[in-house]
Write an enzyme that holds these catalytic residues in place. Structure first.
Site, short mmCIF file in Angstrom:
data_model
loop_
_atom_site.label_atom_id
_atom_site.label_comp_id
_atom_site.label_asym_id
_atom_site.label_seq_id
_atom_site.Cartn_x
_atom_site.Cartn_y
_atom_site.Cartn_z
N HIS A 183 40.60 37.74 48.15
CA HIS A 183 41.36 37.01 49.16
C HIS A 183 40.60 37.12 50.48
CE1 HIS A 183 45.65 35.95 50.70
NE2 HIS A 183 44.74 35.53 51.55
N GLU B 265 41.96 33.54 46.46
CA GLU B 265 43.20 33.23 47.17
C GLU B 265 42.89 32.97 48.64
OE1 GLU B 265 46.05 36.59 45.04
OE2 GLU B 265 45.37 36.86 47.09
N HIS C 132 52.06 40.86 44.60
CA HIS C 132 52.34 41.54 45.85
C HIS C 132 53.26 42.73 45.62
CE1 HIS C 132 51.95 42.13 50.08
NE2 HIS C 132 51.12 41.12 50.10
N1 PXP Z 1 48.92 37.80 45.84
C1 PXP Z 1 48.61 37.43 47.11
C2 PXP Z 1 48.74 35.99 47.49
C3 PXP Z 1 48.15 38.37 48.05
O1 PXP Z 1 47.85 37.99 49.30
C4 PXP Z 1 48.02 39.72 47.65
C5 PXP Z 1 47.48 40.73 48.63
O2 PXP Z 1 46.20 40.37 49.02
C6 PXP Z 1 48.34 40.05 46.32
C7 PXP Z 1 48.80 39.08 45.45
C8 PXP Z 1 48.21 41.46 45.81
O3 PXP Z 1 49.14 42.27 46.46
P1 PXP Z 1 48.98 43.88 46.40
O4 PXP Z 1 47.72 44.21 47.10
O5 PXP Z 1 50.22 44.36 47.11
O6 PXP Z 1 48.96 44.25 44.95
#
Ligand code: PXP
Length: 239
Positions: free
Chosen positions: A44, A71, A191
């Site tokens: 990301h 992402e 997330h």
């Molecule tokens: N999905 C998205 C769109 C995110 O921005 C993130 C964090 O970068 C994640 C998933 C993964 O989240 P986590 O780091 O809390 O596992």
């Protein structure tokens, strides 16, 4: 059908960048995740490139042999980079440029026209598109009209409420997942998923295809080691 585990490697890039040299090596880490059982790698890149940099992307594209997922917020620079690299999947996230982390999904009604154009541009390049979204049927109806292939449920609120009342925390996600199944939308999620909440989430989301996990998995690997940790997450997805 089993949900795939995609490991978000942003945090490894953050540690690397903190010292200005190439250690830990992001490419080695991505390859090791795959060797230890990850079925995808997620990155990301944020506008300030504080973790993944734009320069990392083509190098990762070359060595990732599982699914590569990029992402981000679809500004022109981001879209040009995605089209130039052609990952398997691009997850569109409505982040403000200075967001600490993603904390909300798309308003697919207000931004429908923008999303329709953006998604078409990526799909014409053979890239599967997923929209980061809250579990809300009206927003999912809006998502179908954008022609997105998949959605990614923003699971932050689920993870937050899980400790106090897991049955209540999952309720709207299960109902939104059933709605996705009816609409033909593929389901990803991410997330704040972790070793405590992942199995309960997965077992209550019919049709879950993929989870992307970064923060908790990297922290867990400090205690358990990367190989054990990836296997522990896989066990939660399989039981
Ligand atoms: N999905 C998205 C769109 C995110 O921005 C993130 C964090 O970068 C994640 C998933 C993964 O989240 P986590 O780091 O809390 O596992």
């Amino acid at each position: 059908m089993e949900a795939k585990l995609s490991v978000n490697i942003n945090k490894i890039a953050l540690i690397r960048n903190s010292r200005g040299a190439n250690f830990p090596n992001l490419l080695t880490f991505a390859k090791d995740c795959e060797e230890f059982g990850a079925e995808g790698i997620t990155v990301h890149p944020r506008p300030d490139e504080r973790h993944i940099t734009y320069a990392d992307i083509p190098q990762l594209m070359e060595i990732v042999t599982t699914e590569f997922n990029i992402e981000g917020y679809p500004n022109r620079k981001f879209l040009d980079m995605v089209v130039a690299n052609k990952p398997h999947q691009c997850t569109l996230v409505p982040d403000l440029p200075d967001a600490l982390t993603s904390d909300n999904g798309w308003d697919t009604i207000t931004h429908k026209a923008f999303l329709i154009d953006t998604i078409a541009e990526l799909q014409e390049e053979g890239i599967r598109v997923s929209l980061f979204i809250n579990p809300d049927n009206a927003l999912l109806d809006g998502a179908v009209e954008t022609k997105t292939d998949r959605i990614e449920f923003y699971t932050g609120p689920f993870a937050h409420d899980f400790h106090a009342h897991k049955e209540k925390a999952i309720e709207e996600y299960t109902s939104a997942a059933l709605h996705c199944n009816k609409l033909g939308l593929g389901i990803n999620a991410g997330h704040d998923l972790n070793l405590k909440n992942l199995n309960y989430f997965k077992n209550n989301i019919p049709g879950l295809l993929e989870v992307s996990i970064g923060h908790a998995l990297v922290v867990d690997s400090l205690y358990y080691g990367l190989k054990n940790t990836i296997q522990m997450y896989q066990n939660e997805l399989k039981r």
